[in-house]
Design a protein around this motif. Structure first.
Motif, mmCIF file in Angstrom:
data_model
loop_
_atom_site.group_PDB
_atom_site.id
_atom_site.type_symbol
_atom_site.label_atom_id
_atom_site.label_comp_id
_atom_site.label_asym_id
_atom_site.label_seq_id
_atom_site.Cartn_x
_atom_site.Cartn_y
_atom_site.Cartn_z
ATOM 1 N N GLY B 27 0.844 -1.313 0.084
ATOM 2 C CA GLY B 27 0.123 -0.131 0.175
ATOM 3 C C GLY B 27 0.817 1.390 0.081
ATOM 4 O O GLY B 27 0.558 2.130 -0.586
ATOM 5 N N MET B 28 1.910 1.329 0.688
ATOM 6 C CA MET B 28 2.832 2.447 0.695
ATOM 7 C C MET B 28 3.525 2.684 -0.342
ATOM 8 O O MET B 28 3.733 3.732 -0.945
ATOM 9 C CB MET B 28 3.655 2.265 2.121
ATOM 10 C CG MET B 28 4.754 3.391 2.025
ATOM 11 S SD MET B 28 5.795 3.410 3.678
ATOM 12 C CE MET B 28 7.363 3.495 3.018
ATOM 13 N N ILE B 98 -11.188 2.193 -3.388
ATOM 14 C CA ILE B 98 -11.133 2.264 -1.807
ATOM 15 C C ILE B 98 -11.899 3.226 -1.338
ATOM 16 O O ILE B 98 -12.445 3.064 -0.070
ATOM 17 C CB ILE B 98 -9.511 2.375 -1.662
ATOM 18 C CG1 ILE B 98 -8.602 1.406 -2.096
ATOM 19 C CG2 ILE B 98 -9.284 2.839 -0.204
ATOM 20 C CD1 ILE B 98 -7.258 1.625 -2.055
ATOM 21 N N ASP B 99 -12.017 4.514 -2.035
ATOM 22 C CA ASP B 99 -12.734 5.321 -1.121
ATOM 23 C C ASP B 99 -14.412 5.251 -1.312
ATOM 24 O O ASP B 99 -14.983 5.679 -0.259
ATOM 25 C CB ASP B 99 -12.393 6.789 -2.048
ATOM 26 C CG ASP B 99 -11.205 7.636 -1.662
ATOM 27 O OD1 ASP B 99 -10.552 7.098 -0.731
ATOM 28 O OD2 ASP B 99 -10.572 8.237 -2.377
ATOM 29 N N TRP B 101 -15.992 2.292 -2.510
ATOM 30 C CA TRP B 101 -16.496 0.988 -2.371
ATOM 31 C C TRP B 101 -16.445 0.610 -0.927
ATOM 32 O O TRP B 101 -15.239 0.416 -0.611
ATOM 33 C CB TRP B 101 -16.012 0.073 -3.349
ATOM 34 C CG TRP B 101 -16.430 -1.337 -3.330
ATOM 35 C CD1 TRP B 101 -17.673 -1.943 -3.074
ATOM 36 C CD2 TRP B 101 -15.552 -2.417 -3.679
ATOM 37 N NE1 TRP B 101 -17.443 -3.304 -3.338
ATOM 38 C CE2 TRP B 101 -16.487 -3.463 -3.519
ATOM 39 C CE3 TRP B 101 -14.146 -2.673 -4.148
ATOM 40 C CZ2 TRP B 101 -15.849 -4.837 -3.792
ATOM 41 C CZ3 TRP B 101 -13.582 -3.925 -4.335
ATOM 42 C CH2 TRP B 101 -14.364 -5.003 -4.443
ATOM 43 N N SER B 102 -17.298 0.128 -0.354
ATOM 44 C CA SER B 102 -17.226 -0.321 1.082
ATOM 45 C C SER B 102 -16.204 -1.366 1.308
ATOM 46 O O SER B 102 -15.445 -1.465 2.424
ATOM 47 C CB SER B 102 -18.696 -0.467 1.817
ATOM 48 O OG SER B 102 -19.253 -1.679 1.236
ATOM 49 N N PRO B 105 -11.059 -1.061 0.909
ATOM 50 C CA PRO B 105 -10.166 -1.433 1.812
ATOM 51 C C PRO B 105 -9.713 -2.865 1.967
ATOM 52 O O PRO B 105 -8.356 -3.168 2.192
ATOM 53 C CB PRO B 105 -10.491 -0.616 3.067
ATOM 54 C CG PRO B 105 -11.575 0.291 2.670
ATOM 55 C CD PRO B 105 -12.194 -0.245 1.545
ATOM 56 N N GLN B 108 -7.751 -4.075 -1.140
ATOM 57 C CA GLN B 108 -6.645 -3.159 -1.697
ATOM 58 C C GLN B 108 -5.488 -3.818 -2.448
ATOM 59 O O GLN B 108 -5.223 -3.360 -3.365
ATOM 60 C CB GLN B 108 -6.134 -2.192 -0.805
ATOM 61 C CG GLN B 108 -5.777 -2.382 0.420
ATOM 62 C CD GLN B 108 -4.184 -2.464 0.218
ATOM 63 O OE1 GLN B 108 -3.677 -1.952 -0.572
ATOM 64 N NE2 GLN B 108 -3.599 -2.816 1.400
#
Lengths: 261, 143
Positions: B27-28, B98-99, B101-102, B105, B108
């Motif tokens: 992710g980072m 990610i923002d 769609w529930s 996260p 991801q």
């Protein structure tokens, strides 16, 4: 919540006999970031070669160094069982609790080195100890307590299983700061409230008994609030309690966007 | 009596040790790559607006500048630009999921690997067709 193992300034050299090395122990090299604010200009690394059992926690290695090699080593720990959240540190470059990572998780036949540094983004005090005050300031700023208006009910506050489930994940926080100090945005912008504060806010925003969700959402829609989150997922990866931190932050963002809790 | 406490000249907190990099997970690094590709694309657009605006100065000077682009090195930069824009676009879609769609996260990581696979699948033929002409030219094929 946090107990400090701090030693006197003068280097304490251990003079007594070292404890017997148990069967099955392996020699590991611990690279430790050291910093004494009264002597050093900048932090530096020091290496210690010590015996360790594969089942030892990283915290045991720090104890060994402090008790038998250099008593001036300073770090925080309290319960040593992953409950109090005192011993967050960067182990091999990632935020973890020293008491929840075992030697066998990191050491292989080829690689016997372990690097331990303090968590990033908070002012360094000494060795592994950082000033946690900015972290707690952010936590306090989101009103992390139940707020109700009007009369109390005759008996308990009734809540359905589903309503309780809504914020179950974020009740697990032990405020160790692993998440907040793993966040690249938090390192660079010191005003960002950070993941832990948003987790604390989430726990009450989505609590059906609480009545201050609007206030908290207002605080978090500030320039230094949830919108600073860049979804790097470092916080989710770092959380020793397995809280889906980024998911909680996204839920707060969506609650703000659609004004729906 | 004053206690013999050494005070560091700067007085403030020490600066962090160099080289103490945080080893984030996928992710980072996807975020780091998103930043880098975004900045690179921005710089391209900056130069692109300038050279395109040249046509209003005079078509000849525009042609002259475009002529300097016709070399293998710029050709490589073009492939890099396509790669950067593609990654930025695909990862942008991932970030939107990610923002909004529930379940975003939770998935991801899978979404990141999915866009990396799509990126490779698009870039392989893309780079081939973009570089084909120059490679044949340099290594002296039939053309």
């Amino acid at each position: 919540m946090t107990a400090t193992l701090n030693a006197d300034l003068a280097p304490v050299q251990h003079t007594g006999p070292l404890p017997p090395v148990p069967d099955g122990a392996v020699m590991v090299t611990v690279n430790l970031q050291r910093f004494n604010p009264e002597l050093d200009d900048a932090p530096h690394m020091e290496s210690y070669r010590i015996p360790a059992l594969p089942t030892d926690r990283i915290l045991n290695l720090l104890h060994y160094i402090k008790w038998y090699i250099d008593g001036t080593l300073a770090f925080r720990r309290s319960c040593a069982h992953g409950i109090c959240g005192s011993d967050a540190m960067r182990i091999n470059g990632r935020n973890r609790l020293g008491c929840k990572v075992l030697v066998k998780d990191l050491v292989t036949a080829k690689k016997t080195e372990i690097t331990i540094e303090p968590i990033k983004g908070l002012p360094l005090e000494k060795d592994l100890i950082v000033d946690m005050e900015p972290f707690f300031d952010a936590f306090r700023s989101v009103k992390p307590y139940l707020v109700t208006h009007g009369n109390e009910p005759d008996r308990e506050w009734v809540q359905s299983i589903e309503d309780r489930e809504r914020f179950d994940d974020t009740t697990k926080c032990i405020m160790c700061a692993c998440c907040t100090t793993s966040c690249p945005v938090y390192w660079s912008a010191d005003a960002y409230v950070g993941p832990a504060a948003i987790v604390a806010a989430h726990r009450f925003i989505f609590d059906s008994r609480d009545q201050a969700a609007e206030e908290r959402l207002e605080i978090l829609s500030d320039a230094e609030g949830v919108w600073r989150c860049r979804t790097t997922f470092n916080c989710t990866d770092a959380c020793p309690r397995g809280i889906q931190v980024t998911k909680a932050i996204q839920e707060v963002k969506r609650a703000l966007m659609f004004r729906r809790i | 009596m004053a206690s013999p406490t050494a005070i560091r000249p700067s007085g403030g907190k020490p600066s962090p040790r160099r080289g103490s990099l945080y080893r984030g997970a996928e992710g980072m690094w996807s975020w780091v790559a998103h930043r880098i590709t975004g900045v690179l694309t921005f710089f391209f657009l900056f130069a692109h607006v300038l050279d395109t605006a040249l046509v209003r100065v005079s078509p000849e000077s525009y042609d002259k500048v475009i002529e300097t682009y016709k070399n293998p090195f710029v050709n490589l930069l073009e492939v890099g630009l396509v790669g950067a824009v593609l990654y930025h676009a695909f990862n942008g879609i991932r970030i939107m999921l990610i923002d909004f769609w529930s379940k975003g996260p939770r998935y991801q990581r899978q979404m990141l690997w999915a866009i990396v696979v799509v990126w490779v699948l698009v870039m392989l033929p893309g780079a081939y067709f973009m570089l084909e002409r120059n490679i044949r030219h340099i290594f002296g094929g039939g053309a």
